[in-house]
Design a protein around this motif. Structure first.
Motif, PDB file in Angstrom:
ATOM      1  N   GLN A   3      17.114 -25.153  47.066  1.00 16.68           N
ATOM      2  CA  GLN A   3      16.690 -24.213  46.203  1.00 16.68           C
ATOM      3  C   GLN A   3      15.181 -24.200  46.179  1.00 16.68           C
ATOM      4  OE1 GLN A   3      18.886 -25.249  42.631  1.00 16.68           O
ATOM      5  NE2 GLN A   3      20.323 -23.270  43.140  1.00 16.68           N
ATOM      6  N   LEU A   4      14.547 -23.079  46.014  1.00 13.92           N
ATOM      7  CA  LEU A   4      12.828 -22.935  45.926  1.00 13.92           C
ATOM      8  C   LEU A   4      12.588 -22.189  44.835  1.00 13.92           C
ATOM      9  CD1 LEU A   4      13.975 -22.326  49.085  1.00 13.92           C
ATOM     10  CD2 LEU A   4      11.647 -22.790  49.515  1.00 13.92           C
ATOM     11  N   GLN A   5      11.736 -22.730  44.123  1.00 13.40           N
ATOM     12  CA  GLN A   5      11.235 -22.256  42.723  1.00 13.40           C
ATOM     13  C   GLN A   5       9.619 -21.832  42.749  1.00 13.40           C
ATOM     14  OE1 GLN A   5      12.836 -20.934  39.965  1.00 13.40           O
ATOM     15  NE2 GLN A   5      11.011 -19.898  39.854  1.00 13.40           N
ATOM     16  N   GLU A   6       9.192 -20.848  42.689  1.00  6.60           N
ATOM     17  CA  GLU A   6       7.638 -20.629  42.820  1.00  6.60           C
ATOM     18  C   GLU A   6       7.012 -20.805  41.601  1.00  6.60           C
ATOM     19  OE1 GLU A   6       9.675 -17.520  45.551  1.00  6.60           O
ATOM     20  OE2 GLU A   6      10.019 -18.202  43.598  1.00  6.60           O
ATOM     21  N   SER A   7       5.715 -21.212  41.114  1.00  4.72           N
ATOM     22  CA  SER A   7       5.270 -21.219  39.972  1.00  4.72           C
ATOM     23  C   SER A   7       3.879 -20.788  40.121  1.00  4.72           C
ATOM     24  CB  SER A   7       5.457 -22.373  39.343  1.00  4.72           C
ATOM     25  OG  SER A   7       4.928 -23.447  39.849  1.00  4.72           O
ATOM     26  N   THR A  17      -9.673 -17.810  42.611  1.00  7.56           N
ATOM     27  CA  THR A  17      -8.623 -18.394  43.494  1.00  7.56           C
ATOM     28  C   THR A  17      -7.398 -18.596  42.902  1.00  7.56           C
ATOM     29  OG1 THR A  17     -10.321 -19.725  44.673  1.00  7.56           O
ATOM     30  CG2 THR A  17      -8.055 -20.636  44.720  1.00  7.56           C
ATOM     31  N   VAL A  18      -6.411 -18.126  43.336  1.00  5.91           N
ATOM     32  CA  VAL A  18      -4.849 -18.336  42.677  1.00  5.91           C
ATOM     33  C   VAL A  18      -4.233 -19.486  43.495  1.00  5.91           C
ATOM     34  CG1 VAL A  18      -3.869 -16.451  44.269  1.00  5.91           C
ATOM     35  CG2 VAL A  18      -2.710 -16.982  42.258  1.00  5.91           C
ATOM     36  N   THR A  19      -3.623 -20.255  42.859  1.00  7.72           N
ATOM     37  CA  THR A  19      -2.735 -21.393  43.415  1.00  7.72           C
ATOM     38  C   THR A  19      -1.354 -21.264  42.990  1.00  7.72           C
ATOM     39  OG1 THR A  19      -4.832 -22.864  43.224  1.00  7.72           O
ATOM     40  CG2 THR A  19      -2.469 -23.841  43.336  1.00  7.72           C
ATOM     41  N   LEU A  20      -0.463 -21.093  43.774  1.00  8.94           N
ATOM     42  CA  LEU A  20       0.974 -21.067  43.394  1.00  8.94           C
ATOM     43  C   LEU A  20       1.679 -22.145  44.237  1.00  8.94           C
ATOM     44  CD1 LEU A  20       1.390 -17.383  44.642  1.00  8.94           C
ATOM     45  CD2 LEU A  20       1.049 -18.197  42.586  1.00  8.94           C
ATOM     46  N   ARG A  68      -9.246 -16.823  53.791  1.00 13.81           N
ATOM     47  CA  ARG A  68      -9.030 -17.128  52.377  1.00 13.81           C
ATOM     48  C   ARG A  68      -7.966 -18.028  51.925  1.00 13.81           C
ATOM     49  NH1 ARG A  68      -8.167 -12.764  49.101  1.00 13.81           N
ATOM     50  NH2 ARG A  68      -7.163 -11.477  50.513  1.00 13.81           N
ATOM     51  N   THR A  69      -7.034 -18.572  53.030  1.00 17.54           N
ATOM     52  CA  THR A  69      -5.899 -19.204  52.535  1.00 17.54           C
ATOM     53  C   THR A  69      -5.811 -20.556  53.117  1.00 17.54           C
ATOM     54  OG1 THR A  69      -4.688 -16.911  53.095  1.00 17.54           O
ATOM     55  CG2 THR A  69      -3.472 -18.729  53.049  1.00 17.54           C
ATOM     56  N   SER A  70      -5.159 -21.159  52.115  1.00 19.46           N
ATOM     57  CA  SER A  70      -4.835 -22.723  52.340  1.00 19.46           C
ATOM     58  C   SER A  70      -3.539 -23.121  51.938  1.00 19.46           C
ATOM     59  CB  SER A  70      -5.957 -23.595  51.679  1.00 19.46           C
ATOM     60  OG  SER A  70      -5.572 -25.062  52.002  1.00 19.46           O
ATOM     61  N   ILE A  71      -2.861 -23.845  52.795  1.00 21.98           N
ATOM     62  CA  ILE A  71      -1.466 -24.174  52.328  1.00 21.98           C
ATOM     63  C   ILE A  71      -1.452 -25.625  52.629  1.00 21.98           C
ATOM     64  CG2 ILE A  71       1.225 -23.910  53.023  1.00 21.98           C
ATOM     65  CD1 ILE A  71       0.761 -21.311  53.832  1.00 21.98           C
ATOM     66  N   SER A  72      -0.904 -26.316  51.405  1.00 21.86           N
ATOM     67  CA  SER A  72      -0.770 -27.853  51.546  1.00 21.86           C
ATOM     68  C   SER A  72       0.587 -28.321  50.879  1.00 21.86           C
ATOM     69  CB  SER A  72      -2.062 -28.468  50.846  1.00 21.86           C
ATOM     70  OG  SER A  72      -1.966 -27.930  49.543  1.00 21.86           O
ATOM     71  N   GLN A  83      -2.937 -21.836  48.270  1.00 25.58           N
ATOM     72  CA  GLN A  83      -4.338 -21.343  47.371  1.00 25.58           C
ATOM     73  C   GLN A  83      -4.784 -20.072  48.349  1.00 25.58           C
ATOM     74  OE1 GLN A  83      -6.586 -25.032  47.657  1.00 25.58           O
ATOM     75  NE2 GLN A  83      -6.376 -24.744  45.263  1.00 25.58           N
ATOM     76  N   LEU A  84      -5.031 -19.085  47.533  1.00 26.94           N
ATOM     77  CA  LEU A  84      -5.674 -18.030  47.841  1.00 26.94           C
ATOM     78  C   LEU A  84      -6.918 -17.613  47.240  1.00 26.94           C
ATOM     79  CD1 LEU A  84      -5.356 -15.518  49.852  1.00 26.94           C
ATOM     80  CD2 LEU A  84      -4.293 -14.188  48.052  1.00 26.94           C
ATOM     81  N   SER A  85      -8.176 -17.547  47.888  1.00 23.69           N
ATOM     82  CA  SER A  85      -9.362 -17.683  47.198  1.00 23.69           C
ATOM     83  C   SER A  85     -10.030 -16.182  47.234  1.00 23.69           C
ATOM     84  CB  SER A  85     -10.376 -18.301  48.119  1.00 23.69           C
ATOM     85  OG  SER A  85     -10.772 -18.087  49.425  1.00 23.69           O
ATOM     86  N   THR A  86     -11.067 -15.861  46.606  1.00 26.71           N
ATOM     87  CA  THR A  86     -11.858 -14.505  46.482  1.00 26.71           C
ATOM     88  C   THR A  86     -10.704 -13.388  46.409  1.00 26.71           C
ATOM     89  OG1 THR A  86     -13.104 -15.824  48.047  1.00 26.71           O
ATOM     90  CG2 THR A  86     -13.798 -13.501  47.392  1.00 26.71           C
ATOM     91  N   VAL A  87      -9.886 -13.512  45.433  1.00 19.10           N
ATOM     92  CA  VAL A  87      -8.972 -12.540  45.443  1.00 19.10           C
ATOM     93  C   VAL A  87      -9.467 -11.117  44.955  1.00 19.10           C
ATOM     94  CG1 VAL A  87      -7.114 -14.153  45.144  1.00 19.10           C
ATOM     95  CG2 VAL A  87      -8.018 -13.184  43.011  1.00 19.10           C
ATOM     96  N   THR A  88      -8.660 -10.207  45.213  1.00 20.19           N
ATOM     97  CA  THR A  88      -9.089  -8.648  44.923  1.00 20.19           C
ATOM     98  C   THR A  88      -7.688  -8.068  44.577  1.00 20.19           C
ATOM     99  OG1 THR A  88      -8.752  -7.600  46.921  1.00 20.19           O
ATOM    100  CG2 THR A  88     -10.754  -8.797  46.782  1.00 20.19           C
ATOM    101  N   PRO A  89      -7.991  -6.956  43.866  1.00 20.58           N
ATOM    102  CA  PRO A  89      -6.703  -6.270  43.337  1.00 20.58           C
ATOM    103  C   PRO A  89      -5.633  -5.961  44.449  1.00 20.58           C
ATOM    104  CG  PRO A  89      -8.587  -5.256  42.271  1.00 20.58           C
ATOM    105  CD  PRO A  89      -9.069  -6.333  43.213  1.00 20.58           C
TER     106      PRO A  89
END
Length: 122
Positions: A3-7, A17-20, A68-72, A83-89
């Motif tokens: 099972q996977l759960q995003e937050s 920067t948005v971090t999910l 703009r993307t980094s996955i860890s 992590q997605l940086s410098t986000v726009t609409p």
């Protein structure tokens, strides 16, 4: 069954920067040979592959988002993070995490989270 759960934050301002985070249960993110993937769905554009981190820890990114993307990952918590940086609409979307059998492979046996809405707005 895995099972996977995003937050994530839900609402972010442009240029931030948005971090999910995707929390995985029922299986280890280091198990051969799975690829832990981020996919987003934007209004009118359908599904877009963002990137993935493999069981080995190697990563691959969508070329259009790569700068703009980094996955860890945190193996102690069995989580992986986008992590997605410098986000726009234009980054407003529902973001899904998924377990797949390849970087660019999709099949009926893939496992998906329920998705989390990210809205970019001032």
């Amino acid at each position: 069954q895995v099972q996977l759960q995003e937050s994530g934050p839900g609402l972010v301002k442009p240029s931030q920067t948005v971090t999910l985070t995707c929390t995985v249960s029922g299986g280890s993110i280091t198990t051969n040979y799975y690829y832990w993937t981020w996919i987003r769905q934007t209004p009118g554009k359908g599904l877009e592959w963002v990137g993935a981190i493999a069981y080995s820890g190697n990563t691959d990114y969508n070329p259009s988002l790569k700068s703009r993307t980094s996955i860890s990952r945190d193996t102690s918590k069995n989580q992986f993070t986008l992590q997605l940086s410098t986000v726009t609409p234009e980054d407003t979307a529902v973001y899904y995490c998924a377990r797949r059998s390849g970087y660019h492979t999709s099949s009926h046996s893939d496992d998906w989270g329920q998705g989390t809405q990210v809205t970019v707005s001032s």
